[in-house]
Scaffold this motif. Structure first.
Motif, PDB file in Angstrom:
ATOM      1  N   LEU A   4       0.839  -1.201   0.000  1.00  0.00           N
ATOM      2  CA  LEU A   4       0.000   0.000   0.000  1.00  0.00           C
ATOM      3  C   LEU A   4       0.873   1.251   0.000  1.00  0.00           C
ATOM      4  N   TYR A   5       1.937   1.222   0.782  1.00  0.00           N
ATOM      5  CA  TYR A   5       2.862   2.365   0.852  1.00  0.00           C
ATOM      6  C   TYR A   5       3.404   2.712  -0.535  1.00  0.00           C
ATOM      7  N   ASN A   6       3.861   1.702  -1.275  1.00  0.00           N
ATOM      8  CA  ASN A   6       4.414   1.946  -2.608  1.00  0.00           C
ATOM      9  C   ASN A   6       3.343   2.401  -3.593  1.00  0.00           C
ATOM     10  N   SER A   7       2.128   1.890  -3.431  1.00  0.00           N
ATOM     11  CA  SER A   7       1.029   2.335  -4.288  1.00  0.00           C
ATOM     12  C   SER A   7       0.685   3.792  -4.001  1.00  0.00           C
ATOM     13  N   LEU A   8       0.706   4.163  -2.738  1.00  0.00           N
ATOM     14  CA  LEU A   8       0.436   5.555  -2.364  1.00  0.00           C
ATOM     15  C   LEU A   8       1.500   6.492  -2.931  1.00  0.00           C
ATOM     16  N   LYS A   9       2.741   6.041  -2.944  1.00  0.00           N
ATOM     17  CA  LYS A   9       3.812   6.865  -3.511  1.00  0.00           C
ATOM     18  C   LYS A   9       3.561   7.151  -4.983  1.00  0.00           C
ATOM     19  N   LYS A  10       2.961   6.192  -5.671  1.00  0.00           N
ATOM     20  CA  LYS A  10       2.679   6.367  -7.095  1.00  0.00           C
ATOM     21  C   LYS A  10       1.404   7.171  -7.333  1.00  0.00           C
ATOM     22  N   ASN A  11       0.357   6.862  -6.564  1.00  0.00           N
ATOM     23  CA  ASN A  11      -0.962   7.441  -6.825  1.00  0.00           C
ATOM     24  C   ASN A  11      -1.279   8.701  -6.019  1.00  0.00           C
ATOM     25  N   GLU A  12      -0.551   8.913  -4.928  1.00  0.00           N
ATOM     26  CA  GLU A  12      -0.808  10.079  -4.070  1.00  0.00           C
ATOM     27  C   GLU A  12       0.523  10.762  -3.730  1.00  0.00           C
ATOM     28  N   LYS A  13       1.247  11.138  -4.760  1.00  0.00           N
ATOM     29  CA  LYS A  13       2.601  11.673  -4.601  1.00  0.00           C
ATOM     30  C   LYS A  13       2.650  12.888  -3.677  1.00  0.00           C
ATOM     31  N   TYR A  14       1.773  13.854  -3.909  1.00  0.00           N
ATOM     32  CA  TYR A  14       1.833  15.096  -3.133  1.00  0.00           C
ATOM     33  C   TYR A  14       1.393  14.880  -1.689  1.00  0.00           C
ATOM     34  N   LEU A  15       0.403  14.039  -1.492  1.00  0.00           N
ATOM     35  CA  LEU A  15      -0.035  13.716  -0.136  1.00  0.00           C
ATOM     36  C   LEU A  15       1.086  13.028   0.629  1.00  0.00           C
ATOM     37  N   MET A  16       1.749  12.079  -0.006  1.00  0.00           N
ATOM     38  CA  MET A  16       2.826  11.357   0.664  1.00  0.00           C
ATOM     39  C   MET A  16       3.986  12.282   1.008  1.00  0.00           C
ATOM     40  N   ASN A  17       4.319  13.174   0.100  1.00  0.00           N
ATOM     41  CA  ASN A  17       5.395  14.129   0.387  1.00  0.00           C
ATOM     42  C   ASN A  17       5.053  14.998   1.590  1.00  0.00           C
ATOM     43  N   ASP A  18       3.787  15.371   1.684  1.00  0.00           N
ATOM     44  CA  ASP A  18       3.342  16.196   2.809  1.00  0.00           C
ATOM     45  C   ASP A  18       3.410  15.419   4.120  1.00  0.00           C
ATOM     46  N   LEU A  19       2.958  14.169   4.099  1.00  0.00           N
ATOM     47  CA  LEU A  19       2.944  13.365   5.324  1.00  0.00           C
ATOM     48  C   LEU A  19       4.355  13.039   5.804  1.00  0.00           C
TER      49      LEU A  19
END
Length: 204
Positions: free
Chosen positions: A186-201
């Motif tokens: 899920l973490y790697n999928s989030l990095k691909k699909n929610e790039k800006y959210l992950m960078n913020d978190l």
């Protein structure tokens, strides 16, 4: 030039159908046994939209199989043959590709070690914010289905939810309890699909 993705190859194949034949294809799609797409999602829609619906519903490789079967059943054998040729380099696995795939996450991006606060996984640490802020849930569910974190039945059940927040809660209350491996995917999928959210978190 060969298409760079199965999605593009399918879209190109639809471009080879006149409007009347595309309509016949959609009717054929609606008559399929097993998992089917709603009529309102494909009838009268653009070729790009139909392609997106198929990929979202069946995943890329699954959509390719569905399209090829439907084309052949309609007698569009030449179109099916051209689609097979166009995707041959995307579906075949060479030894080098297999070795590379071992180093890649289920999302298709290079896998990486999730951040942890002590023994707490990133996915657990940011549970509330991920539930509230994730928006591209379709891409995430496709990745989890392809990686085997969720099965088709669970995939359909989650997608039937009315809000993204409920879909994320279902993931946390079910599949993510399986262990660290599912959270890593899920973490790697989030990095691909929610790039800006992950960078913020990651800044928190």
């Amino acid at each position: 030039m060969a298409p760079k993705s199965i999605r593009k190859a399918i879209s190109d194949a639809f471009d080879g159908l006149v409007d009347e034949d595309l309509e016949r294809f959609c009717f054929q799609l609606l008559d399929r046994k097993g998992k089917r797409v709603p009529e309102s999602w494909v009838m009268g829609k653009s070729r790009a939209r139909i392609t997106a619906v198929l990929v979202r519903t069946y995943t890329e490789k699954g959509a390719l199989k569905v399209v090829l079967e439907s084309l052949r059943e309609l007698g569009f054998n030449q179109n099916a043959k051209e689609l097979v040729e166009a995707t041959k380099h995307l579906t075949s696995s060479t030894p080098n590709a297999k070795r590379k795939n071992k180093a890649r996450g289920a999302s298709g991006a290079a896998s990486s070690e999730p951040d942890r606060a002590g023994d707490e996984h990133f996915i657990d640490k940011h549970r509330n914010e991920l539930i509230d802020r994730v928006s591209n849930i379709d891409g995430i569910l496709d990745d989890l289905l392809q990686a085997g974190v969720i099965k088709q039945e669970m995939y359909d059940k989650i997608r039937a939810r009315s809000t993204t927040q409920d879909m994320m809660r279902d993931l946390y209350s079910g599949p993510l309890k399986a262990g660290e491996a599912s959270k890593d995917i899920l973490y790697n999928s989030l990095k691909k699909n929610e790039k800006y959210l992950m960078n913020d978190l990651k800044k928190k």
